[in-house]
Write a protein that holds these residues in place. Structure first.
Motif, PDB file in Angstrom:
ATOM      1  N   ILE A   1       0.839  -1.210   0.000  1.00 37.27           N
ATOM      2  CA  ILE A   1       0.000   0.000   0.000  1.00 37.27           C
ATOM      3  C   ILE A   1       0.870   1.254   0.000  1.00 37.27           C
ATOM      4  CG2 ILE A   1      -1.612   1.369   1.428  1.00 37.27           C
ATOM      5  CD1 ILE A   1      -3.106  -0.826   0.046  1.00 37.27           C
TER       6      ILE A   1
ATOM      7  N   TYR B   1       0.481   3.696  -3.101  1.00 35.94           N
ATOM      8  CA  TYR B   1      -0.259   4.956  -2.980  1.00 35.94           C
ATOM      9  C   TYR B   1       0.558   6.104  -2.428  1.00 35.94           C
ATOM     10  CZ  TYR B   1      -4.244   2.450  -4.549  1.00 35.94           C
ATOM     11  OH  TYR B   1      -5.081   1.731  -5.327  1.00 35.94           O
TER      12      TYR B   1
ATOM     13  N   LEU C   1       2.384  -1.476 -10.394  1.00 34.29           N
ATOM     14  CA  LEU C   1       2.331  -2.833  -9.849  1.00 34.29           C
ATOM     15  C   LEU C   1       3.586  -3.626 -10.207  1.00 34.29           C
ATOM     16  CD1 LEU C   1      -1.418  -3.730 -10.545  1.00 34.29           C
ATOM     17  CD2 LEU C   1      -0.385  -3.025  -8.390  1.00 34.29           C
TER      18      LEU C   1
ATOM     19  N   LYS D   1      -0.846  -8.019  -6.392  1.00 30.89           N
ATOM     20  CA  LYS D   1      -2.239  -7.613  -6.616  1.00 30.89           C
ATOM     21  C   LYS D   1      -3.127  -8.054  -5.456  1.00 30.89           C
ATOM     22  CE  LYS D   1      -2.255  -7.592 -11.626  1.00 30.89           C
ATOM     23  NZ  LYS D   1      -2.689  -8.342 -12.812  1.00 30.89           N
TER      24      LYS D   1
ATOM     25  N   ILE E   1      -2.537  -5.929  -2.453  1.00 35.19           N
ATOM     26  CA  ILE E   1      -3.089  -4.588  -2.572  1.00 35.19           C
ATOM     27  C   ILE E   1      -4.604  -4.629  -2.360  1.00 35.19           C
ATOM     28  CG2 ILE E   1      -3.607  -2.747  -4.240  1.00 35.19           C
ATOM     29  CD1 ILE E   1      -0.780  -2.862  -5.138  1.00 35.19           C
ATOM     30  N   HIS E   2      -5.273  -5.627  -2.955  1.00 36.79           N
ATOM     31  CA  HIS E   2      -6.728  -5.737  -2.795  1.00 36.79           C
ATOM     32  C   HIS E   2      -7.101  -5.903  -1.323  1.00 36.79           C
ATOM     33  CE1 HIS E   2      -7.079  -7.297  -7.219  1.00 36.79           C
ATOM     34  NE2 HIS E   2      -6.467  -6.146  -7.103  1.00 36.79           N
TER      35      HIS E   2
ATOM     36  N   ARG F   1      -6.411  -2.714   0.612  1.00 42.69           N
ATOM     37  CA  ARG F   1      -7.440  -1.707   0.341  1.00 42.69           C
ATOM     38  C   ARG F   1      -8.710  -2.000   1.123  1.00 42.69           C
ATOM     39  NH1 ARG F   1      -6.093  -0.656  -5.720  1.00 42.69           N
ATOM     40  NH2 ARG F   1      -7.076  -2.643  -6.106  1.00 42.69           N
ATOM     41  N   GLU F   2      -9.095  -3.266   1.129  1.00 43.59           N
ATOM     42  CA  GLU F   2     -10.321  -3.631   1.855  1.00 43.59           C
ATOM     43  C   GLU F   2     -10.169  -3.379   3.353  1.00 43.59           C
ATOM     44  OE1 GLU F   2     -13.256  -4.314   0.833  1.00 43.59           O
ATOM     45  OE2 GLU F   2     -12.848  -4.548  -1.308  1.00 43.59           O
TER      46      GLU F   2
ATOM     47  N   LEU G   1      -8.183  -1.249   4.827  1.00 44.47           N
ATOM     48  CA  LEU G   1      -8.200   0.196   5.080  1.00 44.47           C
ATOM     49  C   LEU G   1      -9.608   0.760   4.939  1.00 44.47           C
ATOM     50  CD1 LEU G   1      -4.979   1.619   3.400  1.00 44.47           C
ATOM     51  CD2 LEU G   1      -5.550   1.670   5.821  1.00 44.47           C
TER      52      LEU G   1
ATOM     53  N   HIS H   1     -11.587  -3.947  -7.783  1.00 44.63           N
ATOM     54  CA  HIS H   1     -10.138  -3.856  -7.579  1.00 44.63           C
ATOM     55  C   HIS H   1      -9.397  -3.827  -8.914  1.00 44.63           C
ATOM     56  CE1 HIS H   1      -9.871  -3.858  -3.252  1.00 44.63           C
ATOM     57  NE2 HIS H   1     -10.874  -4.730  -3.231  1.00 44.63           N
TER      58      HIS H   1
ATOM     59  N   ASP I   1      -6.915  -0.882 -10.052  1.00 43.20           N
ATOM     60  CA  ASP I   1      -5.552  -1.159 -10.516  1.00 43.20           C
ATOM     61  C   ASP I   1      -5.378  -0.753 -11.974  1.00 43.20           C
ATOM     62  OD1 ASP I   1      -4.710  -2.147  -8.123  1.00 43.20           O
ATOM     63  OD2 ASP I   1      -5.149  -4.248  -8.612  1.00 43.20           O
TER      64      ASP I   1
ATOM     65  N   HIS J   1     -19.745   0.521  -1.349  1.00 38.65           N
ATOM     66  CA  HIS J   1     -18.474  -0.184  -1.222  1.00 38.65           C
ATOM     67  C   HIS J   1     -17.411   0.441  -2.154  1.00 38.65           C
ATOM     68  CE1 HIS J   1     -16.385  -4.271  -0.495  1.00 38.65           C
ATOM     69  NE2 HIS J   1     -15.503  -3.446  -1.039  1.00 38.65           N
TER      70      HIS J   1
ATOM     71  N   LEU K   1     -14.007   2.542  -1.175  1.00 37.71           N
ATOM     72  CA  LEU K   1     -12.665   2.160  -1.630  1.00 37.71           C
ATOM     73  C   LEU K   1     -11.942   3.369  -2.245  1.00 37.71           C
ATOM     74  CD1 LEU K   1     -13.014  -1.361  -3.278  1.00 37.71           C
ATOM     75  CD2 LEU K   1     -11.606  -0.745  -1.315  1.00 37.71           C
TER      76      LEU K   1
ATOM     77  N   THR L   1     -10.973   5.770   0.449  1.00 39.26           N
ATOM     78  CA  THR L   1      -9.815   5.275   1.197  1.00 39.26           C
ATOM     79  C   THR L   1      -8.522   5.611   0.468  1.00 39.26           C
ATOM     80  OG1 THR L   1     -11.141   3.474   2.054  1.00 39.26           O
ATOM     81  CG2 THR L   1      -8.756   3.209   2.176  1.00 39.26           C
TER      82      THR L   1
ATOM     83  N   VAL M   1      -5.502   7.979   1.736  1.00 37.09           N
ATOM     84  CA  VAL M   1      -4.112   7.523   1.869  1.00 37.09           C
ATOM     85  C   VAL M   1      -3.191   8.425   1.039  1.00 37.09           C
ATOM     86  CG1 VAL M   1      -2.509   5.635   1.379  1.00 37.09           C
ATOM     87  CG2 VAL M   1      -4.714   5.145   2.425  1.00 37.09           C
ATOM     88  N   GLN M   2      -3.667   8.760  -0.146  1.00 35.40           N
ATOM     89  CA  GLN M   2      -2.831   9.602  -1.007  1.00 35.40           C
ATOM     90  C   GLN M   2      -2.725  11.033  -0.481  1.00 35.40           C
ATOM     91  OE1 GLN M   2      -4.769   8.794  -4.756  1.00 35.40           O
ATOM     92  NE2 GLN M   2      -2.950   7.724  -5.507  1.00 35.40           N
TER      93      GLN M   2
END
Lengths: 187, 211
Positions: free
Chosen positions: A145, A149, A155, A170, A173-174, A177-178, A180, B12, B16, B40, B44, B47, B51-52
Motif C-alpha cells: 500500500i 499509494y 504494480l 495484486k 493490494i486488494h 485496500r479492503e 483500510l 479492484h 488497478d 463499497h 474504496l 480510502t 491515503v494519497q
C-alpha cells in the motif's frame, strides 16, 4: 534523473564518497517517507532510512547498474522496515489507558502542537488517523500500500521492489485496500 | 439482494487500472442497480484518496550530513584527487611554488663558491675575505659564501650572504651592514635588489623624460 544518479553511482564505485551525498539528497524524502509510513514514527523512520542509505552504499558494488536504482534502494528500505516491525515487540500502545488515571490515554501525555491554527489541527488529526490505520495493517499489506499509494509505484515496480510475483502483489493490494476501507470509511 | 462475488474483484481490477472492457461494462451495470456495491466502491475510492492525501513529508534536517558521517571512510587517494579538483587555483599556485623552489634551490646549490665584489685591496684567505688594517675600500662590498673580517675601513654598504662578518675594533663601515643567511632571506634579498633595480630604471626613465 536516473542518468544523473547512474553517473553519481559510477563515481561512488570509483571510490568518490562525496558523489553519494547527491544520491542521498535526491532520494532522502522518498526513503524517509516509506520508512515513516511503514513504521509510523519519525524517530525510527529516520534511523531506518539512514540505515538503508548506509546499506546501499556498502553494497553498491552489488547493484546492477542497468536496473533502476530507486527500485533497489526502496527494496533495501522496505526490507529493513519489515525486519524492524518483526523485531519490535510493542510494550505499550498510545491507546492504552494510563494506570491510575480516569480515561486518560497515552495521547494526552504527548505534548500537543498547540501553536497550530485550528483548521490545521483538524487536518493533522485526519493525517494521524490515516497514518495510524496504515500502521495497523499487517506488514505484507502495508508495504504494498505504501509503495502503491504513497510512492506511486506501478504494480510491476512493486513486484520488482519486493521481489514478489505480480499476482501476489495484486492480492495484497486488494486485501490492504479492503482492510483500510473498513477502518477509514467513517472518517 | 445477493451481489455476485466477482463484483468486488472487478472493483479492484478497476482501481488497478487493469479492468477489461467487458468487466467494466458488467461492473457499471451492476453499480447502477445496487446501492450496497455503490457504497463499497465509493468507500474504496475514498480510502485511496485519504491515503494519497497524507501530505508528503520530508526527511529531517541534516539527514544527508548524518548519512555521510556514518559512511565508512573512503580511500585516501580519491580524497587527494578531489581536493585538487576542487581547488584548481591552490593547485596551480602550489605547483608553481614547487617549481619555483626547485629552481631557487638549484641556483642556491650552484652558488656555493666564495664570491667577492671586485675591489683591489680586499684580501681573500680560504673562506675569509679581509679588509686589511689601514686600507680604505671604496664602494659596496658583497661577500657570498664566506666570512668578512673588517680591520680597515669600507666606504659603502656591506652585504654578507651565507657567512658572517667580524668587525675589528679599528674597523669602520660608513654604510649599512647586512647579513643574509637562510635561503628565504637570500631570496628576499634578490627580490629587493630586483625591485630596487626596477625602481632605479623607472626613475631614470622619468628623469630622462623630464629632461
Amino acid at each position: 534523473m536516473e542518468t544523473i544518479v547512474k553517473k553519481r553511482i559510477k563515481q561512488v564505485l570509483k571510490g568518490d564518497q562525496d558523489a553519494y551525498a547527491e544520491v542521498v539528497e535526491i532520494y532522502k524524502d522518498k526513503v524517509f517517507q516509506i520508512c515513516y509510513r511503514m513504521l509510523g514514527n519519525r524517530h525510527e523512520a529516520e534511523d531506518i532510512a539512514q540505515e538503508a542509505f548506509l546499506r546501499a552504499y556498502v553494497n553498491i558494488a552489488s547493484f546492477n547498474i542497468d536496473l533502476k536504482f530507486s527500485t533497489w534502494l526502496y527494496r533495501i528500505a522496505t526490507n529493513l522496515c519489515i525486519d524492524r516491525i518483526r523485531k519490535k515487540k510493542p510494550d505499550y500502545y498510545l491507546d492504552a489507558e494510563v494506570a491510575g488515571t480516569d480515561g486518560l490515554n497515552m495521547y494526552s501525555q504527548i505534548a500537543s502542537d498547540a501553536r497550530l491554527p485550528e483548521d490545521d489541527v483538524e487536518s493533522l488529526e485526519l493525517q494521524e488517523t490515516i497514518q495510524r490505520e496504515i500502521s495497523k495493517l499487517p506488514e505484507k499489506y502495508r508495504s504494498v500500500i505504501v509503495l502503491k499509494y504513497i510512492e506511486e509505484l506501478s504494480l510491476n515496480e512493486i513486484s520488482e521492489t519486493l521481489d514478489l510475483p505480480l499476482g501476489t502483489v495484486k492480492t495484497r493490494i486488494h486485501r490492504g485496500r479492503e482492510a483500510l476501507r473498513n477502518q477509514l470509511r467513517y472518517v | 439482494m445477493k451481489c455476485p462475488a466477482e463484483m468486488v474483484v472487478y472493483m479492484h481490477e478497476y482501481l488497478d487500472e487493469e479492468i477489461s472492457a467487458e468487466h467494466e461494462k458488467e461492473l457499471r451495470a451492476h453499480l447502477q442497480n445496487c446501492g450496497e456495491c455503490q457504497t463499497h466502491f465509493h468507500e474504496l475510492k475514498k480510502t485511496i484518496a485519504l491515503v494519497q492525501s497524507t501530505s508528503h513529508i520530508q526527511a529531517p534536517e541534516n539527514f544527508t550530513a548524518k548519512v555521510m558521517a556514518r559512511l565508512p571512510k573512503e580511500k585516501r587517494k580519491v580524497g587527494v584527487q578531489r581536493w585538487f579538483r576542487h581547488h584548481p587555483l591552490l593547485t596551480a599556485a602550489s605547483l608553481f611554488l614547487v617549481l619555483m623552489m626547485g629552481s631557487v634551490a638549484s641556483s642556491w646549490d650552484q652558488d656555493h663558491q666564495l664570491s667577492v665584489s671586485k675591489q683591489p685591496n680586499l684580501v681573500v684567505q680560504n673562506d675569509k675575505v679581509i679588509v686589511p688594517e689601514g686600507e680604505v675600500v671604496k664602494g659596496d662590498v658583497v661577500v657570498k659564501n664566506g666570512d668578512l673580517e673588517i680591520q680597515g675601513e669600507i666606504e659603502g654598504n656591506v652585504t654578507v650572504i651565507n657567512g658572517q662578518q667580524y668587525m675589528a675594533s679599528a674597523g669602520n663601515v660608513t654604510g649599512e651592514i647586512e647579513e643574509v643567511d637562510a635561503i628565504f632571506e637570500w631570496l628576499w634579498y634578490h627580490i629587493k635588489t630586483a625591485a630596487k633595480d626596477a625602481v632605479y630604471v623607472f626613475e631614470t626613465g622619468e628623469t630622462d623624460k623630464e629632461k
